[in-house]
Write an enzyme that holds these catalytic residues in place. Structure first.
Site, PDB file in Angstrom:
ATOM      1  N   ASP A 462      56.551  30.060  43.942  1.00 36.13           N
ATOM      2  CA  ASP A 462      55.381  29.904  43.136  1.00 36.13           C
ATOM      3  C   ASP A 462      54.815  28.472  43.664  1.00 36.13           C
ATOM      4  O   ASP A 462      55.216  27.721  44.537  1.00 36.13           O
ATOM      5  CB  ASP A 462      56.055  29.436  41.685  1.00 36.13           C
ATOM      6  CG  ASP A 462      54.912  29.679  40.591  1.00 36.13           C
ATOM      7  OD1 ASP A 462      53.684  29.657  40.865  1.00 36.13           O
ATOM      8  OD2 ASP A 462      55.514  29.748  39.577  1.00 36.13           O
ATOM      9  N   ASP A 539      49.021  35.273  35.010  1.00 37.41           N
ATOM     10  CA  ASP A 539      50.155  34.743  34.046  1.00 37.41           C
ATOM     11  C   ASP A 539      50.162  35.370  32.612  1.00 37.41           C
ATOM     12  O   ASP A 539      50.797  35.345  31.661  1.00 37.41           O
ATOM     13  CB  ASP A 539      50.189  33.299  33.787  1.00 37.41           C
ATOM     14  CG  ASP A 539      51.098  32.744  34.822  1.00 37.41           C
ATOM     15  OD1 ASP A 539      51.784  32.948  35.577  1.00 37.41           O
ATOM     16  OD2 ASP A 539      51.015  31.182  35.021  1.00 37.41           O
TER      17      ASP A 539
HETATM   18  C1  GLA Z   1      53.849  29.459  36.795  1.00 32.80           C
HETATM   19  C2  GLA Z   1      53.981  30.832  36.989  1.00 32.80           C
HETATM   20  C3  GLA Z   1      54.841  31.547  35.692  1.00 32.80           C
HETATM   21  C4  GLA Z   1      56.163  30.949  35.696  1.00 32.80           C
HETATM   22  C5  GLA Z   1      56.110  29.301  35.531  1.00 32.80           C
HETATM   23  C6  GLA Z   1      57.055  28.708  35.677  1.00 32.80           C
HETATM   24  O1  GLA Z   1      52.908  29.364  35.861  1.00 32.80           O
HETATM   25  O2  GLA Z   1      52.670  31.547  37.247  1.00 32.80           O
HETATM   26  O3  GLA Z   1      54.970  33.027  35.992  1.00 32.80           O
HETATM   27  O4  GLA Z   1      56.911  31.163  36.775  1.00 32.80           O
HETATM   28  O5  GLA Z   1      54.975  28.790  36.750  1.00 32.80           O
HETATM   29  O6  GLA Z   1      56.818  27.200  35.549  1.00 32.80           O
END
Ligand code: GLA
Length: 733
Positions: A462, A539
């Site tokens: 990420d 997301d």
């Molecule tokens: C980001 C990712 C999510 C999740 C969060 C965790 O927003 O896109 O899918 O993994 O971080 O903190």
């Protein structure tokens, strides 16, 4: 003896031709650098480049330069180019006007061209590389700039080769977006002037995906001419389409540099990111099929490509930071029961990470949650027949972390040492300076340790903030960071350092798959895909949002790369309530996953989810290998098909997003099948399709219909509720 330079070079792929104009002199053509003379449908043997050149003859217009500077691969200021020069540089304000002459052209056995041009006045060498991939027809091309002078060369721009755009391609399809709403089509009519998208987020971004499509008035999903262009780069970029007042247009893509970011010492070179291009004659369907074919052939490690993409279960929306071994094991039970094949432990597993305000940087298992490390959970997951995956965000650090306390100087900032520039936090985090060798080493050791000590088959990598203050911290040497670079902007080197770190991890752990995530789809491009296997598209798990997002994403990337999860009934990001048939029906067309709390999900929903996962697995090969057929859809609809290469079978999805204006909807045309074949048609999703009165649903299942009737006449759709979909399976009879 160097080979003599030909006036023209022609490269063919199965369906396209590219003709380069390399005339360096001639009475009417005092051309300096090489230029694209033609890029489009494959030309026949009877067509000569001379014909194309003759037809391109232009004239002097009133109050214009007697001779226009060509739209060369790198149009030059020394040639009087009045658009955006492809390469822009200077030496302390001098030697900015390049006027390069072709020095050599070489063609390898696959027809890839390397054209070297030299400008003695500005002491630079420019190397252009161009290739057309035979089977996918994808053009790949780069510009490399070398300082052949004896003093430092300051580089402001070095774009990938410039693509002349036919004047009748007067529509621009760009992309807008934001967090939770990436890859949104943004159509613009081309205008006299510059269409410019700039991205300074240090990743390919949510709002300015590095891609653009140029097409004609008539082009649609299934027909018409278009150029699709994509820059394979995960840092800052610019996309430019300019219609010049002289009646020409061009497109240009390249890295966007911060002031003073790039300089080349004598003999140093910089190479632009690769521009990937498709010229389609058959609309956006053929355009995306070309990109998909290319990515499938070139971007997937063969051992991973052979393996069906495992269905994921991801813990994020089920648990967020509230992790416990017991609940994770219970979730693993449920995940396995609905058909998940890989269990991904998301954020929250490492030291002091109880919220997003602490812990990043300390990549050690939190003993308060996992007293015996991750092994008990991994063993449990594996005993359930699933692989184990883990979330990491290595580029970042929270100020509240042991790492930051020990090394507060390891971050990027806008610090100059002279006056205060406040350090900007985003999601409570700062960005590590990956160009420092010790930072690379630390991160490699942490991740290598995790992967060596635990049976982890997958990393979700990420990156949750923009790199808004990308000043380096002074350590030259780790990458190709120029010496004496203290405080200089380093986004270029940061991106290369990230690639280097990923490559090192992949070398050490070749079977571990990696997903590229940046708060959803903030880092989706072919640069990062060279080092990763899956892209987390967004997301938002809201199925309606997803349909639009997946529509944009799929213009460039194939379904097996596209992370697509079934979220909870009430979507966490939009609050919209969407039933399981819709959620599962949308997610099953990607690399499917589940991201919802299965411990609280109703049994009936779970049963439907289990059936959705089973349907995905049944057709996974088709979805992940087939050709995407884009269908014309009204604004309140979404429809497309996946067809096998041999045209023996197809899976078509029709979704109704919002109510129809008419009391009954229209027909769905199943394009792309073999018109001469007969197909048996079945509705395979939802489990019990129904409508308000007796409808086509009562008569269509199992009917045998010809491919041409399916495509040309189409099937009447039943009256459907908004936010519902139908999936049809067609099999050759
Ligand atoms: C980001 C990712 C999510 C999740 C969060 C965790 O927003 O896109 O899918 O993994 O971080 O903190």
């Amino acid at each position: 003896m160097p080979e003599q330079i030909q006036p023209f070079y022609t490269v063919h792929s199965d369906h396209c031709s590219l003709v380069l104009d390399c005339r360096s002199s001639g009475s009417n053509h005092d051309r300096h650098g090489p230029a694209i003379l033609y890029w489009g449908p494959r030309l026949g043997a009877e067509t000569t480049p001379e014909m194309l050149a003759l037809m391109a003859t232009r004239q002097e217009a009133q109050a214009c330069m007697p001779e226009e500077a060509p739209i060369a691969l790198s149009p030059e200021l020394g040639a009087g180019f009045q658009g955006n020069a492809g390469i822009q540089f200077h030496r302390d304000g001098r030697q900015w006007a390049s006027y390069s002459k072709i020095d050599s052209v070489t063609e390898d056995q696959n027809g890839a061209l390397k054209i070297v041009s030299i400008c003695l006045a500005s002491e630079i060498k420019v190397t252009h590389r161009l290739a057309l991939d035979k089977h996918s027809d994808v053009l790949t091309t780069t510009t490399e700039l070398t300082n052949i002078g004896s003093q430092c060369l300051w580089v402001d721009q070095c774009n990938a080769p410039t693509i002349p755009v036919p004047m009748h391609y007067n529509k621009i399809l760009g992309f807008a977006g934001r967090w939770g709403n990436e890859f949104q089509r943004q159509p613009v009519d081309r205008f006299m002037g510059t269409y410019l998208r700039e991205n300074r987020s240090g990743r390919s971004s949510h709002d300015a995906f590095p891609g653009v499509i140029l097409h004609t008035e008539q082009t649609n999903e299934g027909a018409g001419a278009a150029y699709g262009l994509h820059l394979g780069w995960s840092g800052n970029h610019q996309i430019r389409v300019e219609e010049q007042f002289v009646g020409r247009a061009y497109a240009q893509m390249g890295e966007l540099f911060f002031p003073g970011e790039l300089s080349l010492e004598p003999n140093q070179s910089y190479c632009s990111p690769t521009l990937y291009g498709v010229s389609s004659e058959n609309g956006l369907s053929a355009l995306s099929q070309s990109f998909h074919r290319y990515i499938r052939a070139k971007f997937r490690n063969s051992s991973r490509a052979e393996k069906p993409r495992p269905v994921h279960f991801n813990t994020w929306e089920a648990m967020y930071f509230d992790l416990s071994l017991e609940r994770l094991c219970s979730l693993a039970d449920k995940a396995a029961a609905v058909g998940a094949e890989r269990f991904v432990l998301d954020d929250g597993w490492f030291k002091n990470r109880r919220s997003d305000s602490a812990g990043l940087g300390d990549w050690f298992v939190d003993k308060s949650i996992f007293p015996q490390g991750l092994s008990p959970l991994i063993d449990y997951v594996q005993a359930k027949g699933m692989e184990f995956g883990l979330w990491v965000e290595p580029e970042m650090v929270n100020p509240d972390s042991d790492l930051y306390r020990a090394h507060p100087d390891w971050i990027l900032s806008a610090e100059t040492g002279l006056g205060e520039v406040p350090l900007l936090l985003a999601r409570n985090q700062l960005v590590l300076d990956l160009t420092r060798p010790e930072v690379q080493e630390y991160l490699f050791k942490c991740i290598d340790g995790l992967l060596s000590q635990n049976a982890i088959s997958y990393l979700k990598w990420d990156m949750n903030r923009a790199v808004s203050q990308p000043g380096g911290t002074s350590q030259p040497g780790g990458t190709s960071q120029p010496s004496g670079a203290g405080g200089r902007a380093v986004p270029h080197y940061q991106t290369l350092a990230l690639y280097q770190l990923l490559a090192r991890i992949r070398d050490a752990h070749p079977t571990v798959e990696i997903e590229s995530c940046a708060s959803g789809g903030g880092r989706a491009d072919l640069g990062i895909l060279s080092h990763t296997d899956r892209i987390w598209t967004s997301d938002t798990n809201d199925a309606l949002d997803r349909l639009r997002i997946q529509n944009g994403f799929s213009l460039f990337f194939p379904a097996e790369i596209m992370g697509a999860h079934v979220g909870p009934k009430d979507c966490h990001i939009t609050g919209r309530s969407i039933n399981m048939a819709m959620r599962a029906g949308v997610a099953l067309f990607g690399h499917m996953g589940i991201e919802a709390n299965l411990l609280t999900m109703e049994e009936s929903e779970k049963a439907e989810l289990t059936a959705g996962v089973a349907l995905h697995k049944q057709h996974r090969q088709l979805i992940h290998r087939g050709d995407l057929v884009r269908l014309e859809s009204a604004a309140n609809e979404n429809s497309f098909g996946m067809i096998s290469g041999d045209r023996e079978q197809g899976l078509f999805s029709y979704a109704l997003l919002d109510s129809h204006a008419n009391s009954a909807p229209g027909r769905l045309r199943f394009c792309g099948l073999n018109p001469e074949a007969q197909y048996k048609i079945n509705i395979v999703w939802p489990l019990k399709p129904s409508s308000i009165s007796k409808s086509i649903l009562d008569v269509i299942d199992g009917a045998v219909i010809s491919g041409d009737a399916l495509a040309n006449s189409g099937v009447q759709l039943p009256i459907m509720l908004p936010q519902s979909l139908l999936i049809f399976y067609l099999q050759k009879h």
